[in-house]
Design an enzyme around this catalytic site. Structure first.
Site, PDB file in Angstrom:
ATOM      1  N   GLY A 155      -3.520   8.298  13.848  1.00 55.91           N
ATOM      2  CA  GLY A 155      -2.319   8.943  14.100  1.00 55.91           C
ATOM      3  C   GLY A 155      -2.644  10.175  14.717  1.00 55.91           C
ATOM      4  O   GLY A 155      -3.729  10.247  15.589  1.00 55.91           O
ATOM      5  N   ILE A 157      -4.124  13.121  13.796  1.00 57.79           N
ATOM      6  CA  ILE A 157      -5.271  13.782  13.465  1.00 57.79           C
ATOM      7  C   ILE A 157      -6.217  12.757  13.941  1.00 57.79           C
ATOM      8  O   ILE A 157      -7.351  13.335  14.413  1.00 57.79           O
ATOM      9  CB  ILE A 157      -5.416  14.205  11.999  1.00 57.79           C
ATOM     10  CG1 ILE A 157      -4.184  14.875  11.700  1.00 57.79           C
ATOM     11  CG2 ILE A 157      -6.761  14.786  11.506  1.00 57.79           C
ATOM     12  CD1 ILE A 157      -4.059  15.396  10.087  1.00 57.79           C
ATOM     13  N   THR A 232     -11.367  13.720   5.472  1.00 65.12           N
ATOM     14  CA  THR A 232     -10.133  15.119   5.458  1.00 65.12           C
ATOM     15  C   THR A 232      -8.794  14.485   5.238  1.00 65.12           C
ATOM     16  O   THR A 232      -8.052  15.252   5.302  1.00 65.12           O
ATOM     17  CB  THR A 232     -10.192  15.750   6.576  1.00 65.12           C
ATOM     18  OG1 THR A 232     -10.019  14.766   7.890  1.00 65.12           O
ATOM     19  CG2 THR A 232     -11.531  16.595   6.910  1.00 65.12           C
ATOM     20  N   ARG A 234      -7.120  12.107   2.155  1.00 65.42           N
ATOM     21  CA  ARG A 234      -6.736  12.255   0.613  1.00 65.42           C
ATOM     22  C   ARG A 234      -7.807  11.847  -0.172  1.00 65.42           C
ATOM     23  O   ARG A 234      -8.386  10.901   0.188  1.00 65.42           O
ATOM     24  CB  ARG A 234      -5.493  11.627   0.434  1.00 65.42           C
ATOM     25  CG  ARG A 234      -4.203  12.333   0.624  1.00 65.42           C
ATOM     26  CD  ARG A 234      -3.947  13.711   0.185  1.00 65.42           C
ATOM     27  NE  ARG A 234      -2.810  14.303   0.619  1.00 65.42           N
ATOM     28  CZ  ARG A 234      -2.760  15.059   1.546  1.00 65.42           C
ATOM     29  NH1 ARG A 234      -3.923  15.441   2.294  1.00 65.42           N
ATOM     30  NH2 ARG A 234      -1.411  15.732   2.110  1.00 65.42           N
ATOM     31  N   GLU A 263      -8.195  17.358  -7.392  1.00 67.12           N
ATOM     32  CA  GLU A 263      -8.370  18.654  -6.982  1.00 67.12           C
ATOM     33  C   GLU A 263      -8.121  19.772  -7.891  1.00 67.12           C
ATOM     34  O   GLU A 263      -6.804  19.821  -8.321  1.00 67.12           O
ATOM     35  CB  GLU A 263      -7.826  18.789  -5.613  1.00 67.12           C
ATOM     36  CG  GLU A 263      -8.245  17.765  -4.693  1.00 67.12           C
ATOM     37  CD  GLU A 263      -7.717  17.930  -3.171  1.00 67.12           C
ATOM     38  OE1 GLU A 263      -6.937  18.755  -2.833  1.00 67.12           O
ATOM     39  OE2 GLU A 263      -8.066  17.124  -2.266  1.00 67.12           O
ATOM     40  N   HIS A 282     -10.277  21.391   0.326  1.00 65.36           N
ATOM     41  CA  HIS A 282      -9.143  21.200   0.841  1.00 65.36           C
ATOM     42  C   HIS A 282      -8.543  22.051   1.993  1.00 65.36           C
ATOM     43  O   HIS A 282      -7.379  22.567   1.935  1.00 65.36           O
ATOM     44  CB  HIS A 282      -7.881  20.767  -0.018  1.00 65.36           C
ATOM     45  CG  HIS A 282      -6.924  19.852   0.605  1.00 65.36           C
ATOM     46  ND1 HIS A 282      -6.404  18.911  -0.180  1.00 65.36           N
ATOM     47  CD2 HIS A 282      -6.205  19.808   1.697  1.00 65.36           C
ATOM     48  CE1 HIS A 282      -5.270  18.284   0.421  1.00 65.36           C
ATOM     49  NE2 HIS A 282      -5.387  18.764   1.695  1.00 65.36           N
TER      50      HIS A 282
HETATM   51  C1  GLV Z   1      -2.749  18.981   4.003  1.00 71.26           C
HETATM   52  O1  GLV Z   1      -3.572  18.139   3.416  1.00 71.26           O
HETATM   53  C2  GLV Z   1      -1.605  18.426   4.703  1.00 71.26           C
HETATM   54  O2  GLV Z   1      -0.936  17.480   4.124  1.00 71.26           O
HETATM   55  O3  GLV Z   1      -1.116  19.184   5.240  1.00 71.26           O
END
Ligand code: GLV
Length: 324
Positions: A155, A157, A232, A234, A263, A282
């Protein structure tokens, strides 16, 4: 005039935006999330809520808050709210797409570099007095340039991480459910194939029923022995016991995790005992500009709904929106 409840202090100008649109705002002042009973109490009179991933918004809560028309999450993810349940209650749910990909990709790449070149581990050792001399064998790690990066989830990111990797002369592979062509990235058909070929693996999938514990024993066994795992996305996409075992048995060389399950990760967790693990709280999207943009985007979504419009970043579509 409508009332907006904001569940934590936010950067940027979201409150100014809400107030200049004529709304009243109340913000939870604590450093920790509002307890469930406080959240329920404060949302009872609210027309809109600006929430974080740490605020669980259930159907039961929405039943108790009949005026609430929109839940605007300050995050691109929304695993704290079921969009369908919110829609059934006539409540819009919104998120913050498009503004955090580059910042999150910067951080994923920072973790990749830090894990490869043992930045955190050597800093810790230096502070403890371990720096005695220049050592030809001290803190050796793999090169990043010329190595193969396997991206899981392509996606916004994942694509932004790919661009950084290409700039570091890496070979970039991707495993993605949604077929898309990204310049310089070779798509592979299966996760196993990607894991077997990658020196670094970086995860960028949302947490869903399909991705829960996607990285378990079999996945870590399929990775190259010297590989580094970066997450980075989940914490729930990883079976953490399997990750601990893979690291202890040196089946993989290291891991860098900005997300864990739960978390915060309890301080007695085995992951903290492993020197080849980096754990951050996070913070991948935590640049001043990006977090401000996210907060302001949430405010704009709220303002749209309170104006009787569709919010620009809806992740659900109530058939009968409340307040119409
Ligand atoms: C952070 O983890 C988000 O989903 O923006």
């Amino acid at each position: 005039m409508a009332h907006v409840y904001v569940t934590r202090e936010l950067p940027g100008r979201p409150l100014e935006l809400l107030r200049s649109a004529g709304h009243t705002v109340d913000t939870w002042p604590g450093e920790l999330p509002p307890p469930a009973d406080v959240l329920r109490e404060r949302l009872r009179d609210a027309d809109a809520a600006i929430t974080l991933l740490t605020d669980r918004i259930t159907g039961e809560l929405l039943d108790d808050c009949p005026n609430l028309r929109v839940v605007a999450n300050v995050a691109v993810g929304y695993d704290n709210v079921d969009p369908a349940v919110a829609a059934e209650h006539g409540v819009w749910l919104t998120n913050t797409p498009g503004v955090l990909a580059e910042t999150t990709a910067d951080f994923a790449f920072a973790l990749l570099l830090a894990a490869a070149r043992r930045v955190v581990e050597s800093d810790r050792d230096t502070r403890a007095g371990g720096w005695k001399t220049w050592s030809p064998t001290g803190f050796l790690g793999p090169d990043v340039h010329g190595a193969t990066l396997g991206i899981v989830g392509l996606g916004e990111i994942g694509q932004a991480v790919a661009r950084r990797a290409l700039g570091f002369d890496m070979r970039v592979l991707a495993y993605t459910r949604t077929p898309r062509d990204v310049p310089g990235v070779s798509r592979v058909a299966g996760l196993r194939e990607l894991l077997a070929a990658s020196d670094f693996v970086s995860v960028h999938v949302p947490l869903t029923g399909q991705t829960q514990h996607m990285f378990g024993r079999d996945a870590f066994a399929a990775m190259k022995p010297g590989a580094v795992f970066v997450n980075t996305a989940r914490g729930g996409v990883v079976d953490q016991e399997a990750l601990v075992a893979a690291l202890r048995e040196r089946r993989i060389a290291g891991a860098a995790l900005d997300v864990t399950d739960p978390e915060p990760l309890p301080l007695d967790h085995a992951l903290y005992t492993l020197p080849n693990v980096i754990i951050t709280p996070h913070i991948a999207s935590a640049s001043v500009a990006t977090r401000s943009r996210m907060a302001e985007m949430a405010a704009r979504n709220v303002i749209a709904v309170l104006d009787g419009k569709e919010p620009p970043n809806a992740v659900n579509r109530p058939a009968e929106p409340r307040g119409r």
